[in-house]
Design a protein around this motif. Structure first.
Motif, PDB file in Angstrom:
ATOM      1  N   PRO A 131       0.808  -1.226   0.000  1.00 42.45           N
ATOM      2  CA  PRO A 131       0.000   0.000   0.000  1.00 42.45           C
ATOM      3  C   PRO A 131       0.835   1.267   0.000  1.00 42.45           C
ATOM      4  N   HIS A 132       0.208   2.344  -0.481  1.00 41.21           N
ATOM      5  CA  HIS A 132       0.769   3.695  -0.446  1.00 41.21           C
ATOM      6  C   HIS A 132      -0.241   4.581   0.269  1.00 41.21           C
ATOM      7  N   TRP A 133       0.248   5.451   1.169  1.00 40.78           N
ATOM      8  CA  TRP A 133      -0.618   6.368   1.890  1.00 40.78           C
ATOM      9  C   TRP A 133      -0.273   7.806   1.531  1.00 40.78           C
ATOM     10  N   ASN A 134      -1.299   8.627   1.418  1.00 42.32           N
ATOM     11  CA  ASN A 134      -1.149  10.079   1.342  1.00 42.32           C
ATOM     12  C   ASN A 134      -1.929  10.676   2.504  1.00 42.32           C
ATOM     13  N   GLN A 135      -1.312  11.578   3.216  1.00 41.04           N
ATOM     14  CA  GLN A 135      -1.982  12.194   4.365  1.00 41.04           C
ATOM     15  C   GLN A 135      -1.695  13.692   4.393  1.00 41.04           C
ATOM     16  N   VAL A 136      -2.766  14.475   4.519  1.00 40.61           N
ATOM     17  CA  VAL A 136      -2.668  15.936   4.608  1.00 40.61           C
ATOM     18  C   VAL A 136      -3.244  16.355   5.958  1.00 40.61           C
ATOM     19  N   SER A 137      -2.503  17.158   6.701  1.00 43.39           N
ATOM     20  CA  SER A 137      -2.901  17.547   8.059  1.00 43.39           C
ATOM     21  C   SER A 137      -2.729  19.048   8.232  1.00 43.39           C
ATOM     22  N   ALA A 138      -3.625  19.665   8.990  1.00 38.59           N
ATOM     23  CA  ALA A 138      -3.533  21.104   9.249  1.00 38.59           C
ATOM     24  C   ALA A 138      -4.089  21.410  10.631  1.00 38.59           C
ATOM     25  N   MET A 139      -3.567  22.486  11.244  1.00 35.51           N
ATOM     26  CA  MET A 139      -3.995  22.856  12.595  1.00 35.51           C
ATOM     27  C   MET A 139      -3.816  24.352  12.792  1.00 35.51           C
ATOM     28  N   ALA A 140      -4.743  24.946  13.538  1.00 41.30           N
ATOM     29  CA  ALA A 140      -4.646  26.352  13.944  1.00 41.30           C
ATOM     30  C   ALA A 140      -4.916  26.425  15.437  1.00 41.30           C
ATOM     31  N   GLY A 141      -4.078  27.183  16.156  1.00 44.75           N
ATOM     32  CA  GLY A 141      -4.230  27.299  17.595  1.00 44.75           C
ATOM     33  C   GLY A 141      -4.224  28.744  18.049  1.00 44.75           C
ATOM     34  N   TYR A 142      -4.990  29.008  19.099  1.00 45.88           N
ATOM     35  CA  TYR A 142      -5.014  30.346  19.701  1.00 45.88           C
ATOM     36  C   TYR A 142      -4.697  30.220  21.179  1.00 45.88           C
ATOM     37  N   ALA A 143      -3.668  30.915  21.640  1.00 42.63           N
ATOM     38  CA  ALA A 143      -3.220  30.834  23.030  1.00 42.63           C
ATOM     39  C   ALA A 143      -3.820  31.969  23.854  1.00 42.63           C
ATOM     40  N   PHE A 144      -4.622  31.598  24.856  1.00 40.89           N
ATOM     41  CA  PHE A 144      -5.109  32.586  25.809  1.00 40.89           C
ATOM     42  C   PHE A 144      -3.976  33.053  26.724  1.00 40.89           C
ATOM     43  N   SER A 145      -3.066  32.132  27.006  1.00 43.79           N
ATOM     44  CA  SER A 145      -1.922  32.409  27.875  1.00 43.79           C
ATOM     45  C   SER A 145      -0.840  31.395  27.527  1.00 43.79           C
ATOM     46  N   ARG A 146       0.263  31.398  28.288  1.00 44.38           N
ATOM     47  CA  ARG A 146       1.319  30.417  28.052  1.00 44.38           C
ATOM     48  C   ARG A 146       0.866  29.011  28.437  1.00 44.38           C
ATOM     49  N   ARG A 147      -0.185  28.898  29.232  1.00 40.97           N
ATOM     50  CA  ARG A 147      -0.611  27.601  29.742  1.00 40.97           C
ATOM     51  C   ARG A 147      -1.892  27.070  29.106  1.00 40.97           C
ATOM     52  N   THR A 148      -2.707  27.925  28.508  1.00 39.39           N
ATOM     53  CA  THR A 148      -4.025  27.509  28.014  1.00 39.39           C
ATOM     54  C   THR A 148      -4.231  27.953  26.576  1.00 39.39           C
ATOM     55  N   ASP A 149      -4.684  27.023  25.726  1.00 36.82           N
ATOM     56  CA  ASP A 149      -4.969  27.373  24.338  1.00 36.82           C
ATOM     57  C   ASP A 149      -6.130  26.542  23.817  1.00 36.82           C
ATOM     58  N   VAL A 150      -6.723  27.003  22.731  1.00 32.24           N
ATOM     59  CA  VAL A 150      -7.739  26.264  21.995  1.00 32.24           C
ATOM     60  C   VAL A 150      -7.212  26.024  20.591  1.00 32.24           C
ATOM     61  N   TYR A 151      -7.743  24.986  19.925  1.00 36.20           N
ATOM     62  CA  TYR A 151      -7.223  24.650  18.604  1.00 36.20           C
ATOM     63  C   TYR A 151      -8.309  23.980  17.775  1.00 36.20           C
ATOM     64  N   ILE A 152      -8.086  24.003  16.470  1.00 30.13           N
ATOM     65  CA  ILE A 152      -8.895  23.247  15.525  1.00 30.13           C
ATOM     66  C   ILE A 152      -7.938  22.574  14.559  1.00 30.13           C
ATOM     67  N   GLN A 153      -8.191  21.313  14.276  1.00 28.98           N
ATOM     68  CA  GLN A 153      -7.304  20.586  13.369  1.00 28.98           C
ATOM     69  C   GLN A 153      -8.105  19.633  12.497  1.00 28.98           C
ATOM     70  N   GLY A 154      -7.502  19.235  11.380  1.00 33.16           N
ATOM     71  CA  GLY A 154      -8.137  18.279  10.487  1.00 33.16           C
ATOM     72  C   GLY A 154      -7.104  17.444   9.766  1.00 33.16           C
ATOM     73  N   VAL A 155      -7.471  16.195   9.452  1.00 33.75           N
ATOM     74  CA  VAL A 155      -6.576  15.266   8.760  1.00 33.75           C
ATOM     75  C   VAL A 155      -7.383  14.515   7.709  1.00 33.75           C
ATOM     76  N   TRP A 156      -6.794  14.372   6.517  1.00 37.38           N
ATOM     77  CA  TRP A 156      -7.336  13.492   5.479  1.00 37.38           C
ATOM     78  C   TRP A 156      -6.283  12.455   5.147  1.00 37.38           C
ATOM     79  N   GLN A 157      -6.716  11.193   5.082  1.00 34.89           N
ATOM     80  CA  GLN A 157      -5.801  10.111   4.705  1.00 34.89           C
ATOM     81  C   GLN A 157      -6.426   9.271   3.614  1.00 34.89           C
ATOM     82  N   GLY A 158      -5.638   8.984   2.599  1.00 32.26           N
ATOM     83  CA  GLY A 158      -6.069   8.090   1.530  1.00 32.26           C
ATOM     84  C   GLY A 158      -5.021   7.016   1.313  1.00 32.26           C
ATOM     85  N   VAL A 159      -5.466   5.782   1.037  1.00 29.95           N
ATOM     86  CA  VAL A 159      -4.540   4.669   0.841  1.00 29.95           C
ATOM     87  C   VAL A 159      -4.896   3.935  -0.434  1.00 29.95           C
TER      88      VAL A 159
END
Length: 392
Positions: free
Chosen positions: A328-356
């Protein structure tokens, strides 16, 4: 008399303060929770269905730990680290019957000669190559792992019975080595591990390379050593796909060799990197067959503002040599965006697509993004997560 008592008390307080300054224990941890959507997950009744899940550790495994140091003088310190992973959803340990399942070691640290430690520890692929891959960082993590995390850059397993050395910094160079004992009389190489690696940093340039070998007599029925170097279990592994049974990774093959290297370069707020790994498996699943899996990753991070971080990766993977698996051969595309409220706390959104892609009827012909509960019923799978992460 009062002056004498007060003077003595002041001396005792000063001594206690000095002793406290020379010895420290720190409680630390990370809690990561997210709501994850994925499509096409196989169900017990057959077919594929979308799934909404509350996940613990979508990016980084939730954990807590204790670390400490005692100053012994002359640049020498006694150190220890005890770290436990847990499932935030139900409060249970992430590994049954193991309190400090992520790390448990004690050792000596020298300013001039480096660090030597004894216990359950990470290997040199994790230490030197993973930081250059998004799966080994806070900018991608669990779902960004290469197929089945076969190269362990997402730290899916640690090494038991390990003696580990890491050198001090030599003009940007660092070296490391690890040996994990089998702890078996008459079976010195039955489920042992050894690893080594190096890194170099010069201004905006970072480079790392590593090697890991696992040996086991698991290819011979009845010879599995469950007290050896590698005893973790995982359902989302290459073995999980081929046999649907999770057993110690030390039983994955008679010999498992993983090696790789990575490089990154920073230009202002942007960091671009390349990573290559290869894992060779021989005497696989008591069949005598062998295979290899290669991963090629390109990644980029960009600090849009001091609080907003963007990251993305593309990974191409391929396997060969395993009879019936369809190369098999795999292709995978991944992306993420994060927002830091402080040095200790953050929120994020991410997504991944994988095809084989694989030949017909191959057991590896279905996609399976790392960290999801089940593989896809088709050759494609999508994952999307919104999460909250807190460090203490």
């Amino acid at each position: 008399m009062k002056k004498l008592l007060m003077s003595g008390a002041a001396t005792m307080i000063a001594c206690a303060g000095a002793a406290h300054a020379q010895s420290s224990v720190t409680l630390y941890g990370l809690i990561d929770a997210g709501i994850t959507y994925s499509n096409n997950q196989i169900t017990p009744t057959g077919g594929g269905h979308s799934n909404w899940e509350l996940k613990s550790g979508p990016v980084q495994y939730s954990r807590w730990g204790l670390r400490g140091a005692e100053d012994l003088g002359g640049g020498l310190k006694a150190i220890f680290n005890l770290e436990s992973g847990f499932n935030l959803n139900n409060g249970q340990s992430s590994v049954n019957n193991r309190l400090f399942n992520r790390q448990a070691y004690v050792g000596l640290s020298s300013r001039d000669y480096g660090v030597i430690t004894f216990g359950r520890q990470t290997d040199d692929m994790v230490d030197f190559v993973a930081p250059l891959s998004l799966t080994g960082t806070e900018y991608g993590g669990t779902h960004f792992a290469h197929p089945f995390d076969i190269d362990n850059l997402n730290d899916s397993f640690q090494i038991n019975n390990a003696v580990k050395y890491q050198s001090p910094d030599f003009a940007g160079f660092k070296l490391g080595a690890l040996y994990g004992f089998s702890n078996q009389a008459g079976g010195f190489s039955n489920n042992r591990a050894y690893s080594f690696g190096m890194s170099y940093m010069w201004g905006p340039l970072s480079f790392g390379a590593g090697f890991l070998q696992l040996n086991s007599d698991a290819a011979t029925p009845g010879q599995l050593n469950t007290n050896g170097a590698v005893t973790d279990t995982t359902g989302s592994s290459l073995q999980g796909v081929l046999t649907t049974t999770a057993v110690p990774l030390g039983a994955l093959a008679g010999r498992q060799q993983t090696w790789g290297a990575g490089v990154s370069y920073a230009i202002g707020p942007a960091v671009a990197g390349l990573v290559y790994t290869q894992t060779n498996l021989t005497e696989l699943f008591q069949t005598g067959s062998s295979t290899h899996v290669q991963n090629f990753e390109g990644n980029v991070r960009y600090a849009l503002t001091p609080a907003v971080e963007l990251s993305a990766a593309y990974t191409y993977s391929r396997a060969g040599g395993l009879a019936g698996a369809g190369n098999p051969h795999w292709n995978q595309v991944s992306a993420m965006a994060g927002y830091a409220f402080s040095r200790r706390t953050d929120v994020y959104i991410q997504g991944v697509w994988q095809g084989v892609s694989a030949s017909a009827n191959s057991p590896l012909g279905v996609a399976w993004i790392n960290g999801l509960t089940a593989p896809s019923s088709t050759s494609n799978q999508v994952e999307a997560t919104v999460g909250l992460r807190h460090r203490f």
